[in-house]
Enzyme design. Structure first.
Site, short mmCIF file in Angstrom:
data_model
loop_
_atom_site.label_atom_id
_atom_site.label_comp_id
_atom_site.label_asym_id
_atom_site.label_seq_id
_atom_site.Cartn_x
_atom_site.Cartn_y
_atom_site.Cartn_z
CD GLU A 133 24.71 3.29 4.29
OE1 GLU A 133 24.16 4.02 5.12
OE2 GLU A 133 25.93 3.04 4.30
N GLY A 143 18.63 3.76 4.82
CA GLY A 143 18.61 5.23 4.83
C GLY A 143 18.66 5.65 6.30
CB SER A 185 12.62 -0.42 0.05
OG SER A 185 13.35 0.30 -0.93
CB THR A 189 5.41 12.57 10.57
OG1 THR A 189 6.76 12.09 10.64
CG2 THR A 189 4.94 12.51 9.11
N GLY A 212 17.49 3.78 8.53
CA GLY A 212 17.78 2.53 9.22
C GLY A 212 16.58 1.81 9.81
CB SER A 255 9.51 15.53 1.09
OG SER A 255 10.63 14.70 0.90
CD GLN A 262 2.63 9.38 -1.27
OE1 GLN A 262 1.99 8.48 -1.80
NE2 GLN A 262 3.64 9.97 -1.86
CE LYS A 269 10.43 5.22 4.73
NZ LYS A 269 11.21 5.80 5.82
CG ASN A 306 7.85 6.22 -0.34
OD1 ASN A 306 7.14 6.73 -1.20
ND2 ASN A 306 8.91 5.48 -0.65
CE LYS A 335 -4.29 -1.73 1.80
NZ LYS A 335 -5.24 -1.76 2.91
#
Lengths: 367, 367
Positions: free
Chosen positions: B238, B215, B351, B110, B217, B113, B118, B81, B115, B76
């Site tokens: 990374e 990123g 991801s 939060t 983590g 900018s 959303q 995320k 994921n 989703k």
């Protein structure tokens, strides 16, 4: 040409037999659903959206649609064409006298710059049979490399049909190989029909209809055979640009349109006119209910939705069925009439996913 | 900040509990395999390919790799995320006194900018809780529109961290809402770990290792918790550009790298440094074996392979793990040593898939 007298009759049973033959070689591709696309398709378009179309000023249709996407973009070589090609090779191997006449050494011949070339090359390679492919010298290096990677012998021709046919005849007489055309052949049509056969068995509820793209008509006519005698209706979809909607126009005038000169649609797999045998199934036997046309912009919009909402890669040709369901008011009004409040469960064949990143960049830079 | 004293301990059992809580809200995403990518990864790189890299002149590694791709691009909102966000909301709802103190009306806050914005907006909307999102005023219109479409209240800030924190403090004091940061929070980490938990249960053979992007983590440390006490090793990947490989460098020097100024990597989800709680799991508890870095070109090459061979849409951040397995000779030499002839079954977490067509065009026009 492979000996057509030994081909099976063009029936649902023959599609079932084809499926048994090719099952070990192909992927049983997944069927995906998507709640957002169902919601979009089941929302009437606004009057503003219909402005500037042939349906301007008419009340927007109110269909209810639940999509079942058959993902042939995940098929071997990235398109349904693997089905017909593997079927042709398996049938050739069974033809009486084929091996004795040296068929295995002579191999197969076709002309194609696209998915059929790769499909036939892979299927031939899998049976250790040589494949001779005639490609236009204007083919992209990526397509030439992909076909060569399957071990095919490539001969280049000029881009016009007479040039292509001259080279094909020459290779045929040099090799005595079996000619396996891209769509106008019973083996190919029966093989392509296996995608719909699988789809019918993969949904928890019977499908009201299936819509597929229509270029040469192999996939559409094979789908029609797979659905004959079931309650599932079959529809086709085509691009309208430059008259590439030849099947739709032919059905209206009851005469096959034999040429489509210089079609430039981004749905490059659908530029060819419908072949004779597909036409006999689609029109003469009445197994396809209707064919709908979509614009280039509608194809692009449908591609963007599949990209953004389903996160899968489809080529422009693959989404013309979805575009018709989303944007063609004739199709949508028919679903509203026929499906009523319960609506339709609609199978949509995503025919392939062979679009390069460079092409995608170009397609969407133009917006 | 949500009251961390009520959070569960950071253990595999807590990841299992998180999975039970969020199961009704998230997709159990599929695990895909791909024979071509396995073959590529199991073919030693040529000396020519190693020219110009730090491994030039060394004998190429000979690992045997079988990939199991966990497709969170189909999750989703198009990214893992959603797991952490739904978990945070469900845990908040269970916190003693939260509802009585008006938590449901106050909602959540939060800054993001991407994921996480959303994901938190969707999770909050699903429970009819208001979400206040602080976004940089430089965010793309598409991301702003997507976040707004989930009903979030958006406040814009300047692009620097102090500007963002000032606006966040202001909104927090205005709303008294619960602060749910993008990664540095137990609820988030435990939620992200559920992707690996599912992956471990979806393969027919036990995995030798899992590699995920790193990123902030959250995903990597959650994965480490999900695998604690199993025989599955955990690795991170990374981008190396501009020092975005902060976790890798931190592990080498045993000190968390706290800032990564102005990272420009195309893997835009991985520009942030590892958070404190993720670091305590990754480094202090020793639950991540190592982190590997990849170049921008390697990320692009891996994206192209996933596009062309798997026909699925992944964002640049999603493929750093695959890029490490294909191109990082340190990683490959380790697999050769540890896996020997039998090789490794390697879980690779894709991801997310939130990359716009325009961005793809730009990424591959540059080649």
């Amino acid at each position: 040409m492979a000996d057509q007298s030994t081909a099976l009759p063009l029936t649902r049973e023959s599609v079932q037999a084809a499926h048994k033959l090719i099952e070990p070689y192909i992927h049983k591709t997944p069927v995906l659903t998507n709640a957002t696309l169902n919601r979009l398709a089941s929302t009437p378009r606004t009057e503003a959206e219909l402005e500037g179309t042939e349906w301007a000023g008419r009340a927007p249709a109110k269909p209810v649609l639940r999509f079942w996407f058959k993902c042939e973009n995940f098929q071997k070589i990235g398109a349904f064409k693997a089905r017909g090609a593997f079927h042709a090779i398996e049938r050739l191997k069974q033809e009486p006298g084929w091996a004795e006449r040296g068929g295995r050494e002579r191999g197969v011949v076709t002309h194609s710059s696209g998915n059929h070339a790769q499909a036939l090359s892979l299927a031939a390679l899998t049976s250790s049979i040589p494949a001779h492919i005639i490609m236009p010298s204007t083919s992209s290096p990526a397509k030439i490399a992909a076909t060569r990677s399957y071990g095919a012998h490539i001969t280049f021709s000029g881009p016009t049909a007479p040039e292509r046919e001259a080279v094909t005849s020459q290779i045929l007489s040099q090799t005595n190989a079996a000619f396996i055309p891209p769509y106008d052949h019973p083996y190919i049509i029966l093989g392509q029909g296996t995608a719909a056969l699988e789809l019918l068995s993969q949904t928890p509820t019977p499908l009201d209809a299936i819509i597929t793209p229509c270029g040469g008509g192999g996939l559409l006519s094979g789908t029609a055979l797979a659905c004959e005698g079931t309650r599932t209706l079959v529809f086709g979809a085509e691009p309208s640009l430059d008259g590439a909607d030849d099947c739709r126009r032919g059905l209206l005038s009851h005469a096959r349109v034999e040429t489509v000169p210089a079609a430039r649609t981004i749905a490059d797999g659908l530029r060819t006119p419908v072949g004779k045998i597909p036409w006999s199934i689609i029109h003469d036997r009445g197994l396809v209910r209707a064919v709908y046309a979509v614009s280039e912009d509608e194809i692009r919009k449908a591609m963007r939705l599949v990209w953004e909402r389903m996160k899968i890669v489809v080529e422009p040709s693959a989404v013309v069925g979805l575009a018709a369901a989303l944007y063609n008011e004739e199709f949508r009004a028919m679903v509203e009439r026929d499906g009523g409040k319960a609506g339709w469960d609609l199978g949509v064949v995503f025919s392939g996913g062979n679009v390069s990143l460079e092409m995608m960049g170009k397609l969407f830079a133009e917006e």
